[in-house]
Motif scaffolding. Structure first.
Motif, short mmCIF file in Angstrom:
data_model
loop_
_atom_site.label_atom_id
_atom_site.label_comp_id
_atom_site.label_asym_id
_atom_site.label_seq_id
_atom_site.Cartn_x
_atom_site.Cartn_y
_atom_site.Cartn_z
N ILE A 149 -72.74 -16.98 -15.79
CA ILE A 149 -71.72 -16.16 -15.12
C ILE A 149 -72.41 -15.08 -14.27
CG2 ILE A 149 -69.77 -16.54 -16.68
CD1 ILE A 149 -70.55 -13.90 -18.10
N ALA A 150 -73.43 -15.48 -13.53
CA ALA A 150 -74.25 -14.51 -12.79
C ALA A 150 -73.45 -13.72 -11.77
CB ALA A 150 -75.41 -15.24 -12.11
N ALA A 151 -72.65 -14.38 -10.95
CA ALA A 151 -71.88 -13.68 -9.92
C ALA A 151 -70.84 -12.76 -10.54
CB ALA A 151 -71.22 -14.68 -8.98
N TYR A 152 -70.22 -13.23 -11.62
CA TYR A 152 -69.23 -12.41 -12.34
C TYR A 152 -69.87 -11.13 -12.86
CZ TYR A 152 -66.25 -11.11 -16.33
OH TYR A 152 -65.48 -10.42 -17.25
N ALA A 153 -71.03 -11.26 -13.51
CA ALA A 153 -71.70 -10.10 -14.08
C ALA A 153 -72.11 -9.12 -12.98
CB ALA A 153 -72.92 -10.53 -14.88
N ALA A 154 -72.61 -9.64 -11.87
CA ALA A 154 -73.00 -8.78 -10.76
C ALA A 154 -71.79 -8.06 -10.18
CB ALA A 154 -73.71 -9.60 -9.68
N ALA A 155 -70.66 -8.77 -10.09
CA ALA A 155 -69.44 -8.14 -9.58
C ALA A 155 -68.96 -7.04 -10.52
CB ALA A 155 -68.35 -9.19 -9.40
N LYS A 156 -69.07 -7.26 -11.83
CA LYS A 156 -68.65 -6.25 -12.79
C LYS A 156 -69.57 -5.03 -12.74
CE LYS A 156 -65.00 -8.23 -14.62
NZ LYS A 156 -63.64 -7.68 -14.36
N ALA A 157 -70.86 -5.25 -12.49
CA ALA A 157 -71.77 -4.12 -12.30
C ALA A 157 -71.34 -3.31 -11.09
CB ALA A 157 -73.20 -4.62 -12.14
N GLY A 158 -70.96 -4.01 -10.03
CA GLY A 158 -70.43 -3.33 -8.85
C GLY A 158 -69.14 -2.59 -9.15
N LEU A 159 -68.31 -3.17 -10.01
CA LEU A 159 -67.04 -2.54 -10.37
C LEU A 159 -67.28 -1.21 -11.09
CD1 LEU A 159 -63.95 -3.02 -10.33
CD2 LEU A 159 -64.19 -4.03 -12.60
N GLU A 160 -68.30 -1.16 -11.93
CA GLU A 160 -68.60 0.09 -12.63
C GLU A 160 -69.13 1.14 -11.65
OE1 GLU A 160 -70.86 -0.49 -16.19
OE2 GLU A 160 -69.42 -1.96 -17.01
N SER A 161 -69.91 0.71 -10.67
CA SER A 161 -70.34 1.62 -9.62
C SER A 161 -69.13 2.12 -8.81
CB SER A 161 -71.34 0.93 -8.69
OG SER A 161 -71.67 1.76 -7.60
N LEU A 162 -68.22 1.21 -8.49
CA LEU A 162 -67.00 1.58 -7.77
C LEU A 162 -66.19 2.59 -8.57
CD1 LEU A 162 -65.03 1.07 -5.40
CD2 LEU A 162 -64.06 -0.80 -6.76
N THR A 163 -66.13 2.41 -9.87
CA THR A 163 -65.40 3.35 -10.74
C THR A 163 -65.93 4.77 -10.56
OG1 THR A 163 -64.93 1.64 -12.39
CG2 THR A 163 -64.90 3.93 -13.14
N ARG A 164 -67.23 4.92 -10.57
CA ARG A 164 -67.82 6.25 -10.44
C ARG A 164 -67.57 6.85 -9.06
NH1 ARG A 164 -71.53 3.47 -13.79
NH2 ARG A 164 -72.71 2.67 -12.00
N THR A 165 -67.61 6.01 -8.04
CA THR A 165 -67.39 6.49 -6.67
C THR A 165 -65.94 6.91 -6.46
OG1 THR A 165 -69.18 5.14 -5.80
CG2 THR A 165 -67.52 5.88 -4.23
N LEU A 166 -65.00 6.07 -6.88
CA LEU A 166 -63.59 6.41 -6.70
C LEU A 166 -63.20 7.62 -7.54
CD1 LEU A 166 -61.79 2.94 -6.52
CD2 LEU A 166 -62.65 4.37 -4.66
N ALA A 167 -63.81 7.76 -8.71
CA ALA A 167 -63.53 8.94 -9.53
C ALA A 167 -63.85 10.22 -8.77
CB ALA A 167 -64.33 8.88 -10.83
N LEU A 168 -64.93 10.19 -7.99
CA LEU A 168 -65.31 11.35 -7.19
C LEU A 168 -64.37 11.52 -6.00
CD1 LEU A 168 -67.36 13.61 -6.64
CD2 LEU A 168 -68.74 11.94 -5.39
N GLU A 169 -64.08 10.42 -5.31
CA GLU A 169 -63.25 10.51 -4.11
C GLU A 169 -61.79 10.83 -4.41
OE1 GLU A 169 -63.58 7.44 -1.24
OE2 GLU A 169 -65.77 7.33 -1.35
N PHE A 170 -61.28 10.35 -5.54
CA PHE A 170 -59.86 10.52 -5.85
C PHE A 170 -59.57 11.74 -6.71
CE2 PHE A 170 -58.77 5.69 -5.35
CZ PHE A 170 -59.07 5.79 -4.01
N ALA A 171 -60.61 12.43 -7.17
CA ALA A 171 -60.41 13.64 -7.98
C ALA A 171 -59.82 14.75 -7.10
CB ALA A 171 -61.74 14.09 -8.57
#
Length: 260
Positions: A149-171
């Protein structure tokens, strides 16, 4: 004194909320008092229920911008607003990474990373003044080797990065967090883990000794959606029973390794 999670009066959307982990999340949010909308591409045979109420279904492909716009608009038309978004839609069948087509990998990344970004982008104008919580359903695969599930795992790693970025932008009005799920007993349990899933010792490596039930992921989401998590944003909460059975990863990889 007990502490209860009360989401009465809140409006929630759970993508991919008609089965598996998504249905478990929807059921818990219903029991907490929220009005819950679930979406998937096709109508389910049965909708999630909780506290004598049933989730409301909307057909949508969350990879399509026009359909996401219609989805968010319909939730607002039906319920008057939107307070909680759970980006749960995702997943990937196990494949041999070396031989699967580039199109397959692109579709997996689109569903597991780009679609949640699209949903959050479109929900933001609705939630900006009202406040609320966005929750990404990630995976422990984002932070360890993930054979088949290489692409899935990489996408989920990106999702966690996105979480941190949106948390900053949407705060500060909207909090954005993620739940990293370990082994969960869903309809696709055997498909994801192959013959190893039927091994009586499969869960031995998990400290709590068993896979998660979908509603246990829902409990984490209800917490993150509630005022109890009012000072949490940009965080990733692991719901993995203390860790995954790493020895099984080699067995899973071996099952999908091409024959010589």
């Amino acid at each position: 004194m007990g502490v209860e999670i009360d989401l009465s009066g809140r409006v929630a959307l759970v993508t991919g909320g008609t089965r598996g982990i998504g249905a478990g999340i929807a059921a818990v949010l219903l029991r907490a008092g929220a009005r819950v909308h679930v979406c998937s591409r096709n109508p389910p045979e049965r909708l999630p229920e909780g506290a004598g109420r049933r989730a409301e279904f909307l057909a949508a492909d969350v990879r399509d911008p026009e359909q996401v716009d219609e989805l968010i608009g319909e939730v607002v038309r039906r319920s008057g607003g939107l307070d909680v978004v759970v980006n749960n839609a995702g997943g990937a069948p196990p494949v041999d990474t070396a031989t699967v087509s580039p199109r397959f990998h692109a579709k997996i990344v689109e569903l597991n990373l780009l679609a949640p970004l699209l949903v959050c982008q479109r929900a933001w104008p609705v939630m900006r003044d009202r406040g609320g919580s966005m929750i990404m359903i990630s995976s422990v695969a984002a932070r360890r080797a993930a054979p088949t599930i290489a692409a899935y795992a990489a996408a989920k790693a990106g999702l966690e990065s996105l979480t941190r970025t949106l948390a900053l932008e949407f705060a500060p009005s909207v909090r954005v967090n993620a739940v990293a799920v370990g082994v969960a007993r869903t309809e696709n349990f055997a498909e994801h883990f192959g013959a190893a899933a039927e091994d009586s010792g499969f869960a031995d490596g998990i400290p709590l000794g068993r896979p998660a039930e979908p509603e246990e992921v829902g409990h984490a989401c209800a917490f993150l959606a509630s005022p109890l998590a009012g000072y949490l944003t940009g965080d990733v909460l692991s719901v993995d029973g203390g860790g995954e059975p790493h020895p099984n990863l080699a067995r899973i990889a071996a099952e999908f390794r091409p024959a010589d």
